[in-house]
Motif scaffolding. Structure first.
Motif, PDB file in Angstrom:
ATOM      1  N   GLU A 100      14.613  67.931  37.952  1.00 32.83           N
ATOM      2  CA  GLU A 100      13.850  66.766  37.498  1.00 32.83           C
ATOM      3  C   GLU A 100      14.556  66.031  36.358  1.00 32.83           C
ATOM      4  N   PHE A 101      15.435  66.729  35.655  1.00 35.95           N
ATOM      5  CA  PHE A 101      16.185  66.135  34.549  1.00 35.95           C
ATOM      6  C   PHE A 101      17.428  66.988  34.294  1.00 35.95           C
ATOM      7  N   GLU A 102      18.348  66.467  33.511  1.00 38.71           N
ATOM      8  CA  GLU A 102      19.512  67.249  33.117  1.00 38.71           C
ATOM      9  C   GLU A 102      19.055  68.401  32.220  1.00 38.71           C
ATOM     10  N   ALA A 103      19.584  69.600  32.453  1.00 38.31           N
ATOM     11  CA  ALA A 103      19.108  70.776  31.736  1.00 38.31           C
ATOM     12  C   ALA A 103      20.256  71.725  31.434  1.00 38.31           C
ATOM     13  N   TYR A 104      20.280  72.208  30.193  1.00 44.15           N
ATOM     14  CA  TYR A 104      21.342  73.101  29.734  1.00 44.15           C
ATOM     15  C   TYR A 104      20.735  74.253  28.948  1.00 44.15           C
ATOM     16  N   ASN A 105      21.418  75.383  29.018  1.00 48.29           N
ATOM     17  CA  ASN A 105      21.040  76.557  28.233  1.00 48.29           C
ATOM     18  C   ASN A 105      22.273  77.038  27.487  1.00 48.29           C
ATOM     19  N   PHE A 106      22.245  76.956  26.169  1.00 46.92           N
ATOM     20  CA  PHE A 106      23.334  77.439  25.328  1.00 46.92           C
ATOM     21  C   PHE A 106      22.828  78.549  24.419  1.00 46.92           C
ATOM     22  N   PRO A 107      23.714  79.373  23.890  1.00 48.91           N
ATOM     23  CA  PRO A 107      23.284  80.481  23.041  1.00 48.91           C
ATOM     24  C   PRO A 107      22.466  80.002  21.837  1.00 48.91           C
ATOM     25  N   GLN A 108      21.451  80.765  21.523  1.00 44.31           N
ATOM     26  CA  GLN A 108      20.545  80.420  20.432  1.00 44.31           C
ATOM     27  C   GLN A 108      21.270  80.288  19.101  1.00 44.31           C
ATOM     28  N   GLY A 109      22.199  81.196  18.837  1.00 45.31           N
ATOM     29  CA  GLY A 109      22.943  81.120  17.586  1.00 45.31           C
ATOM     30  C   GLY A 109      23.788  79.874  17.501  1.00 45.31           C
ATOM     31  N   VAL A 110      24.443  79.532  18.594  1.00 46.46           N
ATOM     32  CA  VAL A 110      25.240  78.309  18.623  1.00 46.46           C
ATOM     33  C   VAL A 110      24.356  77.095  18.361  1.00 46.46           C
ATOM     34  N   MET A 111      23.181  77.064  18.971  1.00 50.22           N
ATOM     35  CA  MET A 111      22.274  75.940  18.770  1.00 50.22           C
ATOM     36  C   MET A 111      21.850  75.828  17.309  1.00 50.22           C
ATOM     37  N   SER A 112      21.532  76.954  16.682  1.00 48.80           N
ATOM     38  CA  SER A 112      21.096  76.899  15.288  1.00 48.80           C
ATOM     39  C   SER A 112      22.239  76.445  14.383  1.00 48.80           C
ATOM     40  N   GLN A 113      23.441  76.908  14.655  1.00 50.12           N
ATOM     41  CA  GLN A 113      24.599  76.510  13.856  1.00 50.12           C
ATOM     42  C   GLN A 113      24.982  75.056  14.103  1.00 50.12           C
ATOM     43  N   LEU A 114      24.716  74.577  15.314  1.00 49.12           N
ATOM     44  CA  LEU A 114      25.074  73.208  15.662  1.00 49.12           C
ATOM     45  C   LEU A 114      24.309  72.197  14.809  1.00 49.12           C
ATOM     46  N   PHE A 115      23.038  72.450  14.530  1.00 47.95           N
ATOM     47  CA  PHE A 115      22.287  71.540  13.660  1.00 47.95           C
ATOM     48  C   PHE A 115      22.918  71.469  12.270  1.00 47.95           C
ATOM     49  N   ARG A 116      23.397  72.588  11.785  1.00 47.77           N
ATOM     50  CA  ARG A 116      24.045  72.606  10.472  1.00 47.77           C
ATOM     51  C   ARG A 116      25.341  71.805  10.488  1.00 47.77           C
ATOM     52  N   GLU A 117      26.102  71.911  11.582  1.00 47.37           N
ATOM     53  CA  GLU A 117      27.345  71.145  11.696  1.00 47.37           C
ATOM     54  C   GLU A 117      27.059  69.648  11.778  1.00 47.37           C
ATOM     55  N   ILE A 118      26.006  69.274  12.514  1.00 49.38           N
ATOM     56  CA  ILE A 118      25.637  67.864  12.600  1.00 49.38           C
ATOM     57  C   ILE A 118      25.231  67.348  11.229  1.00 49.38           C
ATOM     58  N   ALA A 119      24.473  68.147  10.484  1.00 50.17           N
ATOM     59  CA  ALA A 119      24.053  67.742   9.146  1.00 50.17           C
ATOM     60  C   ALA A 119      25.250  67.459   8.244  1.00 50.17           C
ATOM     61  N   ALA A 120      26.311  68.249   8.409  1.00 50.89           N
ATOM     62  CA  ALA A 120      27.500  68.117   7.557  1.00 50.89           C
ATOM     63  C   ALA A 120      28.482  67.079   8.074  1.00 50.89           C
ATOM     64  N   GLY A 121      28.174  66.437   9.183  1.00 45.08           N
ATOM     65  CA  GLY A 121      29.066  65.414   9.717  1.00 45.08           C
ATOM     66  C   GLY A 121      30.292  65.967  10.406  1.00 45.08           C
ATOM     67  N   ARG A 122      30.250  67.245  10.783  1.00 43.85           N
ATOM     68  CA  ARG A 122      31.388  67.846  11.480  1.00 43.85           C
ATOM     69  C   ARG A 122      31.241  67.645  12.991  1.00 43.85           C
ATOM     70  N   PRO A 123      32.326  67.832  13.734  1.00 43.74           N
ATOM     71  CA  PRO A 123      32.313  67.430  15.158  1.00 43.74           C
ATOM     72  C   PRO A 123      31.527  68.346  16.071  1.00 43.74           C
ATOM     73  N   GLY A 124      31.177  69.542  15.631  1.00 47.78           N
ATOM     74  CA  GLY A 124      30.448  70.474  16.477  1.00 47.78           C
ATOM     75  C   GLY A 124      30.767  71.895  16.086  1.00 47.78           C
ATOM     76  N   VAL A 125      30.453  72.836  16.973  1.00 48.31           N
ATOM     77  CA  VAL A 125      30.679  74.258  16.724  1.00 48.31           C
ATOM     78  C   VAL A 125      31.858  74.737  17.569  1.00 48.31           C
ATOM     79  N   VAL A 126      32.843  75.334  16.919  1.00 45.84           N
ATOM     80  CA  VAL A 126      33.944  76.007  17.606  1.00 45.84           C
ATOM     81  C   VAL A 126      33.722  77.503  17.436  1.00 45.84           C
ATOM     82  N   THR A 127      33.592  78.231  18.539  1.00 46.88           N
ATOM     83  CA  THR A 127      33.201  79.635  18.464  1.00 46.88           C
ATOM     84  C   THR A 127      33.698  80.397  19.681  1.00 46.88           C
TER      85      THR A 127
END
Length: 506
Positions: A100-127
C-alpha cells in the motif's frame, strides 16, 4: 521563542500533505504520544487530509490492538514508512506487506542514532550494523515490499572496511512526549520509564526547520521544573498538547518502580510458572558469568531476569534493555521497554552506542526460525512483518548470543516436572527450517567475527560452528532421535551430547 498550547485536534491541523512526520515512543504506550496519533487519525477519516505522509519511527509503537501507529493505517494517509519495528501495529504492517506504500525496516539502534546525526547536520549513520542481514542492499536493502526503491541504504568502504551507510533525511514535523511541560515548553520526564530519543528527534526536527509538537500529562509554571529532570528544553518545542489522561504505559497509569521514584520489593513480582518458557529461561541463565553485562530481548528471553530473581542471582550481573534501562528487572510482554527498579535510564542512542562498541558480554534473544547455516529470522514470516527492533544491533555486537525459543510453535504441549520433560503434542509450525524467510542474524558474519552462539530450546541446546549447528544437550525424558533430530530438516553435528540439568525441570 513563544510556545503554543493547543488541543490535540488543533495540533493535528498543523500537519500538511506530503510532510515527513517523525513519531517518538515505544511499544505498550511507553512515551507514546497517543492523543496526537489518535487526533491525526480522526482528522484523516473525517476530512481525507493530510495525505501522502512519510512516517519515521525508531521502534514499534502501539499495543497490537489498534493503538499507536495503527491510528494512521489508512489508505491515502501514508506514502512511506521507515521503522525499526512493525509488530506493535499489525494493521500498518499488513498494509506494508500488501504494498500500500513504500515500507522499510532498519535496525532500531541505527534509527535512534540517525536522529542524532540529523540533529548535528551530519550526512547519516555509517556503521557495521546490518551487514549480511536483510538490511544489506546486497540482500533486501531493508525493503518490505516491491514498491519500495532500493535507495535507503548503501554499502561504502572506509578505512579498508565495508560499512553500511544509512542517509539522513529532512523532517517537517515530529510528535514527542514527556510528563510535564512548563510555560516555556521545557519538558521533564519524571514519570516516564525511558527517555528514548525524544531529545534527538526534537533537535533534528527543529534544526531542519520543522515543527516540534509535544504531548504531556501535566503543566507547570515557568521556572518551577527541576532542570535535572528536563530532557527536552523549550528552545526545541513549538507546540504543547495537554493530555491529563496520559498513561505511563498501557497496563499502568503510573508505576513508580518503572520511573525510579521507588524500588519495588522482589516479592511483588508475579511468579513464573514451571513450563517450557521457564525451562528455556533457566537453561539460558546458566550461560551467564558473574559480572556480565547482559541484554534481554523481548519475548521468551524476557523471563530470564524473573528466573534470576527467583534464584537469588540477579545481583550477579547487570541487565540492560535497548530502550535505555540499565539494571533492574525488565518488564515482560507488551510493555517490554521499561524495567522494575532500574539503576539508570539512558537515551536510547547512547545505549546502542554501548552495544555497538562491544559493551555487551552476553545477549539473550528470541528466534522464530533457524536454518541449516545457523541464520536466524525474527523479522518477517510469509505475509507477517514484525520487524527487527534492536535484534540486529544486539546480535551482531554481543560477545555471546543465546537465542531462546521453543523447539516448535503453534500448539506445542509439553509436560514439565519430576526432573524431566515429555512432549505431549508437537507444535504445528517448525522453527528449524532449511532456509529462513529473512536473515535477521547472519551466521556467516558471526562465525567470521568469532562470536560464541547458543540456541536454547526446552528440549535441546545447540551451538554454532563453521559447519552449521552442533547438538550439545537434550532434556531428560526426551528421545534424541524422535523428538529432536527427526524434526530438523537438515544435518546437525552430533558429538558427545550431554543431558540437560534435571533441576531445570522441577
Amino acid at each position: 521563542m513563544s510556545v503554543r498550547f493547543l488541543t490535540a485536534e488543533a495540533a493535528a491541523e498543523l500537519v500538511q500533505d506530503g510532510q515527513t512526520l517523525a513519531v517518538g515512543g515505544s511499544g505498550g504506550g511507553l512515551l507514546e504520544p497517543d492523543a496526537l496519533l489518535a487526533a491525526l487519525g480522526r482528522r484523516f477519516r473525517e476530512t481525507g487530509t493530510p495525505r501522502g505522509l512519510d512516517l519515521v519511527h525508531t521502534t514499534g509503537i502501539g499495543d497490537r490492538e489498534g493503538g499507536g501507529m495503527d491510528h494512521l493505517a489508512q489508505r491515502g494517509l501514508v506514502r512511506s514508512v521507515v521503522a525499526g519495528n512493525w509488530g506493535m501495529a499489525p494493521a500498518m504492517s499488513a498494509m506494508a506487506v500488501a504494498g500500500e506504500f513504500e515500507a522499510y525496516n532498519f535496525p532500531q539502534g541505527v534509527m535512534s542514532q540517525l536522529f542524532r546525526e540529523i540533529a548535528a547536520g551530519r550526512p547519516g549513520v555509517v556503521t557495521h550494523v546490518g551487514l549480511g542481514t536483510f538490511c544489506d542492499p546486497r540482500v533486501e536493502a531493508g525493503r518490505l515490499n516491491d514498491v519500495s526503491p532500493q535507495t535507503r541504504v548503501e554499502v561504502v568502504e572506509l578505512a579498508g572496511r565495508e560499512w553500511l551507510f544509512y542517509p539522513a533525511f529532512d523532517l517537517d514535523v515530529c510528535y514527542i512526549r514527556g510528563t510535564t511541560a512548563d510555560e516555556r515548553g521545557n519538558l521533564s520526564f519524571e514519570q516516564e520509564g525511558a527517555r528514548l530519543e525524544m531529545l534527538a528527534i526534537a533537535q533534528a526536527t527543529r534544526n531542519r526547520g520543522g515543527l516540534v509538537i509535544a504531548q504531556v500529562k501535566r503543566l507547570a509554571k515557568a521556572g518551577t521544573l527541576d532542570p535535572r529532570l528536563v530532557v527536552v528544553p523549550g528552545i526545541c518545542v513549538d507546540v504543547v498538547v495537554h493530555h491529563p489522561a496520559q498513561r505511563q504505559v498501557v497496563t499502568h497509569e503510573y508505576e513508580p518502580a518503572f520511573s525510579g521514584e521507588l524500588r519495588a520489593a522482589a516479592s511483588a513480582l508475579p511468579p513464573f510458572p514451571l513450563d517450557a518458557r521457564k525451562v528455556v529461561a533457566r537453561r539460558a541463565l546458566s550461560e551467564v558469568v558473574p559480572g556480565d553485562v547482559v541484554n534481554l530481548g523481548v519475548g521468551i528471553a524476557d523471563g530470564i531476569a524473573s528466573v534470576a530473581a527467583e534464584e537469588g542471582r540477579l545481583d550477579e550481573f547487570t541487565t540492560t534493555i535497548e530502550q535505555g534501562a540499565v539494571g533492574g528487572i525488565p518488564a515482560r510482554g507488551v510493555i517490554f521497554g521499561v524495567a522494575t527498579n532500574p539503576e539508570a535510564i539512558l537515551d536510547q542512542a547512547a545505549q546502542f552506542d554501548f552495544y555497538d562498541g562491544g559493551g555487551l558480554d552476553i545477549a539473550f534473544l528470541g528466534f522464530a526460525q533457524v536454518d541449516a547455516l545457523g541464520n536466524v529470522n525474527v523479522s518477517k514470516f510469509g505475509s507477517r512483518v514484525v520487524g527487527t527492533g534492536g535484534f540486529v544491533d544486539i546480535s551482531q555486537n554481543a560477545g555471546t548470543v543465546v537465542f531462546c525459543g521453543t523447539f516448535t510453535a503453534g500448539g506445542l504441549d509439553v509436560r514439565v516436572g519430576g526432573g524431566e520433560l515429555r512432549v505431549v503434542a508437537e507444535g504445528a509450525h517448525a522453527k528449524f527450517v532449511p532456509a529462513v524467510g529473512q536473515v535477521t542474524f547472519s551466521a556467516r558474519e558471526s562465525v567470521a567475527r568469532g562470536q560464541r552462539v547458543r540456541y536454547v530450546t526446552e528440549r535441546a541446546v545447540f551451538d554454532l560452528t563453521a559447519r552449521g549447528l552442533r547438538l550439545l544437550e537434550v532434556a531428560p525424558g526426551v528421545d534424541v532421535r524422535r523428538d529432536v533430530l527427526d524434526l530438523i530438516p537438515f544435518d546437525v553435528l552430533v558429538e558427545d551430547v550431554r543431558t540437560m540439568e534435571p533441576g531445570y525441570f522441577q
